[in-house]
Write a protein that holds these residues in place. Structure first.
Motif, PDB file in Angstrom:
ATOM      1  N   GLU A 410       0.788  -1.226   0.000  1.00 58.85           N
ATOM      2  CA  GLU A 410       0.000   0.000   0.000  1.00 58.85           C
ATOM      3  C   GLU A 410       0.827   1.288   0.000  1.00 58.85           C
ATOM      4  O   GLU A 410       0.421   2.276  -0.630  1.00 58.85           O
ATOM      5  CB  GLU A 410      -0.976   0.009   1.185  1.00 58.85           C
ATOM      6  CG  GLU A 410      -2.057  -1.053   1.120  1.00 58.85           C
ATOM      7  CD  GLU A 410      -3.044  -0.849  -0.023  1.00 58.85           C
ATOM      8  OE1 GLU A 410      -2.945   0.152  -0.760  1.00 58.85           O
ATOM      9  OE2 GLU A 410      -3.927  -1.708  -0.192  1.00 58.85           O
ATOM     10  N   PRO A 411       1.977   1.362   0.692  1.00 59.72           N
ATOM     11  CA  PRO A 411       2.726   2.627   0.674  1.00 59.72           C
ATOM     12  C   PRO A 411       3.115   3.102  -0.722  1.00 59.72           C
ATOM     13  O   PRO A 411       3.248   4.306  -0.951  1.00 59.72           O
ATOM     14  CB  PRO A 411       3.973   2.297   1.514  1.00 59.72           C
ATOM     15  CG  PRO A 411       3.511   1.229   2.458  1.00 59.72           C
ATOM     16  CD  PRO A 411       2.568   0.394   1.643  1.00 59.72           C
ATOM     17  N   ALA A 412       3.288   2.182  -1.670  1.00 55.98           N
ATOM     18  CA  ALA A 412       3.668   2.559  -3.035  1.00 55.98           C
ATOM     19  C   ALA A 412       2.480   2.584  -3.985  1.00 55.98           C
ATOM     20  O   ALA A 412       2.654   2.828  -5.178  1.00 55.98           O
ATOM     21  CB  ALA A 412       4.720   1.591  -3.577  1.00 55.98           C
ATOM     22  N   ALA A 413       1.250   2.362  -3.470  1.00 48.89           N
ATOM     23  CA  ALA A 413       0.074   2.276  -4.334  1.00 48.89           C
ATOM     24  C   ALA A 413      -0.380   3.657  -4.794  1.00 48.89           C
ATOM     25  O   ALA A 413      -0.594   4.558  -3.974  1.00 48.89           O
ATOM     26  CB  ALA A 413      -1.054   1.561  -3.608  1.00 48.89           C
ATOM     27  N   LEU A 414      -0.541   3.817  -6.107  1.00 48.88           N
ATOM     28  CA  LEU A 414      -1.086   5.049  -6.676  1.00 48.88           C
ATOM     29  C   LEU A 414      -2.602   4.968  -6.812  1.00 48.88           C
ATOM     30  O   LEU A 414      -3.285   5.993  -6.856  1.00 48.88           O
ATOM     31  CB  LEU A 414      -0.477   5.296  -8.054  1.00 48.88           C
ATOM     32  CG  LEU A 414       1.040   5.442  -8.103  1.00 48.88           C
ATOM     33  CD1 LEU A 414       1.507   5.542  -9.549  1.00 48.88           C
ATOM     34  CD2 LEU A 414       1.489   6.658  -7.314  1.00 48.88           C
ATOM     35  N   GLY A 415      -3.133   3.763  -6.882  1.00 49.63           N
ATOM     36  CA  GLY A 415      -4.561   3.563  -7.041  1.00 49.63           C
ATOM     37  C   GLY A 415      -4.835   2.193  -7.603  1.00 49.63           C
ATOM     38  O   GLY A 415      -4.034   1.264  -7.423  1.00 49.63           O
ATOM     39  N   ARG A 416      -5.969   2.063  -8.294  1.00 50.92           N
ATOM     40  CA  ARG A 416      -6.421   0.787  -8.845  1.00 50.92           C
ATOM     41  C   ARG A 416      -6.776   0.955 -10.310  1.00 50.92           C
ATOM     42  O   ARG A 416      -7.110   2.055 -10.743  1.00 50.92           O
ATOM     43  CB  ARG A 416      -7.640   0.286  -8.075  1.00 50.92           C
ATOM     44  CG  ARG A 416      -7.407   0.101  -6.601  1.00 50.92           C
ATOM     45  CD  ARG A 416      -8.719   0.133  -5.814  1.00 50.92           C
ATOM     46  NE  ARG A 416      -9.579  -0.994  -6.128  1.00 50.92           N
ATOM     47  CZ  ARG A 416     -10.915  -0.922  -6.137  1.00 50.92           C
ATOM     48  NH1 ARG A 416     -11.523   0.223  -5.890  1.00 50.92           N
ATOM     49  NH2 ARG A 416     -11.635  -1.992  -6.410  1.00 50.92           N
ATOM     50  N   SER A 417      -6.711  -0.136 -11.071  1.00 49.37           N
ATOM     51  CA  SER A 417      -7.079  -0.134 -12.484  1.00 49.37           C
ATOM     52  C   SER A 417      -8.536  -0.542 -12.626  1.00 49.37           C
ATOM     53  O   SER A 417      -8.957  -1.582 -12.102  1.00 49.37           O
ATOM     54  CB  SER A 417      -6.189  -1.109 -13.257  1.00 49.37           C
ATOM     55  OG  SER A 417      -6.700  -1.334 -14.562  1.00 49.37           O
ATOM     56  N   LEU A 418      -9.316   0.246 -13.352  1.00 51.21           N
ATOM     57  CA  LEU A 418     -10.731  -0.044 -13.557  1.00 51.21           C
ATOM     58  C   LEU A 418     -10.932  -1.368 -14.277  1.00 51.21           C
ATOM     59  O   LEU A 418     -11.866  -2.118 -13.977  1.00 51.21           O
ATOM     60  CB  LEU A 418     -11.377   1.096 -14.360  1.00 51.21           C
ATOM     61  CG  LEU A 418     -12.870   0.964 -14.691  1.00 51.21           C
ATOM     62  CD1 LEU A 418     -13.698   0.940 -13.420  1.00 51.21           C
ATOM     63  CD2 LEU A 418     -13.314   2.112 -15.595  1.00 51.21           C
ATOM     64  N   ASN A 419     -10.071  -1.701 -15.225  1.00 54.46           N
ATOM     65  CA  ASN A 419     -10.232  -2.931 -15.992  1.00 54.46           C
ATOM     66  C   ASN A 419     -10.158  -4.189 -15.138  1.00 54.46           C
ATOM     67  O   ASN A 419     -10.690  -5.233 -15.520  1.00 54.46           O
ATOM     68  CB  ASN A 419      -9.173  -3.029 -17.084  1.00 54.46           C
ATOM     69  CG  ASN A 419      -9.525  -2.264 -18.344  1.00 54.46           C
ATOM     70  OD1 ASN A 419      -8.653  -1.717 -19.003  1.00 54.46           O
ATOM     71  ND2 ASN A 419     -10.796  -2.216 -18.710  1.00 54.46           N
TER      72      ASN A 419
END
Length: 460
Positions: A410-419
């Motif tokens: 999570e610390p490096a997560a920018l977000g999630r991919s909709l696909n």
């Protein structure tokens, strides 16, 4: 808007209600874990059908869902209107312009086959049965993504029916804001009935899968060798790693039953000789269960991933990462491996290359006329995906497991991919950065103020 009388519509077109013959077949899709029970189904065969269905829903104040193949259903739903587009499966290739005009229900396999007749290829995903239009509206992370960017980056125009029941032809020049939002905004702004997308002059690949037994070769060693290798390859190489424990079931081939397999998948548009040189470090990892790296026609590109082609129930989520925490990913592999007690598929996609470049600057001519879109998180270096069968499994338990398994990343997560968000439509967080979300919300307020298209991941 005044409700539309469906009497004549029913006589001329296919309309289904619960309990009627054909209803269950019409709502059936690839994802069987999220039940759809709409009040009425409009089986659209053309744009006029979609217009009539949207006007009916608007007049009756009913929410609208859209289904082509049913791979990316956001959640279960009851009531409302469902528009099925599987019959709108036309493909028209313009070889001189290097474009394909694709109907709303067209599958990627159809586009690949049609384009190949002209020495061209679309920027398709790994599974030939996935709907090409819906996949593109979510961005489209294709087999050649690092070389050419997202599929959405190459769209020239879209035909869409908005919530007011009006068909519109949308281009970057004619309606730049709506064009921007449709590409990356999913199904929030209307029903896209067709789109025109650029093709690339690719007829063959060097690629395939190199598979290791995770009980004989240390999974951490495979991961570390693979990530080190990705730092050395050109943008013409798109690759991923997948790890899963196959269940010990009699319907599976004997060589898969109960095995923990880790596959490195590669697609490279250069020569076979250069491909052999590039993959040598991967072959040095250790003894492989199978080595399918080879030169192949682009029409066989789906064999690189060999995604399942039968409907089933699944739950899944993902993280777009700025960087990869190797110990954190190794922990994820341990939690989803042979001791997990449940089958999980873990995939790590190497991003960057053209995916990280601004639209219109991907180094190809296939994106002429596309000056930008709402596909977010372009600075991500990696995509981590987890997918789990749903049979006999509580969704809440899987959600808790995912939160624990992904927590180190999570610390490096920018977000999630909709696909690749298959975790329920009530979880829109992270699908867009705040600036993109606000801009999409403004478009939603303009083109769908009554939130007719709310059977998806919301942006407002």
């Amino acid at each position: 808007m005044k409700p539309v009388d469906t009497t004549d519509f029913t006589a001329r077109r296919r309309v289904f209600r619960p309990g009627e013959d054909g209803y269950d077949d019409e709502i059936a899709g690839f994802q069987t874990g999220f039940a759809q029970r709409p009040e009425i189904v409009f089986a659209a065969a053309d744009t006029d059908d979609v217009v009539a269905a949207v006007r009916y829903a608007a007049g009756a104040g009913l929410p609208v869902g859209v289904q082509a193949t049913g791979h990316g259903l956001p959640d279960a739903s009851r009531g409302g209107v469902l528009i099925t587009t599987r019959r709108m499966d036309s493909v028209r290739i313009d070889a001189a312009a290097r474009t394909a005009r694709i109907g709303a229900g067209t599958r990627w396999g159809q586009v690949v086959a049609a384009a190949a007749e002209h020495g061209l290829a679309p920027l398709n995903g790994s599974a030939p049965g996935v709907g090409a239009v819906s996949y593109t509206l979510g961005g489209g992370l294709g087999i050649l993504a690092r070389e050419f960017g997202y599929t959405a980056d190459h769209v020239r125009s879209l035909d869409v029916v908005t919530a007011d029941g009006q068909p519109r032809h949308v281009t970057a020049a004619g309606d730049p804001e709506l064009f921007w939002g449709l590409l990356g905004g999913g199904a929030n702004l209307g029903v896209v009935t067709a789109l025109e997308v650029g093709l690339v002059p690719v007829t063959r690949l060097y690629g395939g899968a190199l598979t290791f037994d995770g009980r004989e070769v240390d999974p951490a060693a495979v991961l570390r060798a693979y990530t080190a290798w990705t730092a050395t390859v050109p943008d013409e190489v798109t690759s991923s790693v997948a790890a899963l424990v196959y269940p010990d079931l009699p319907q599976l081939p004997p060589h898969l039953r109960g095995r923990y397999l880790i596959a490195v998948r590669v697609a490279f548009t250069g020569t076979a000789e250069e491909g052999e040189r590039l993959v040598a470090p991967l072959r040095a990892i250790g003894p492989a269960v199978s080595d399918e790296l080879r030169e192949l026609p682009y029409t066989e590109s789906h064999t690189i991933h060999s995604d399942p082609d039968f409907p089933h129930a699944y739950y899944g989520d993902n993280r777009m990462l700025a960087e990869l925490d190797l110990p954190g990913f190794e922990r994820l592999l341990a939690l989803t491996g042979p001791d997990a007690g449940h089958m999980h598929v873990v995939q790590l996609n190497h991003l960057g290359g053209a995916l990280a470049r601004p639209v219109g600057n991907t180094g190809t001519t296939g994106n002429a006329g596309n000056t930008g879109n709402a596909v977010p998180h372009r600075d991500a270096a990696w995509l981590v995906r987890v997918l789990s069968p749903l049979q006999g499994t509580d969704r809440a338990a899987l959600r808790e497991f995912y939160a624990r398994a992904l927590e180190p990343l999570e610390p490096a997560a920018l977000g999630r991919s909709l696909n690749f968000a298959f975790a329920g439509g009530d979880r829109p967080e992270g699908l867009y950065d705040e600036q993109t979300r606000k801009r999409l919300a403004g478009l939603k307020a303009t083109y769908d103020p009554a939130n007719l298209f709310r059977r998806n991941y919301p942006v407002g």
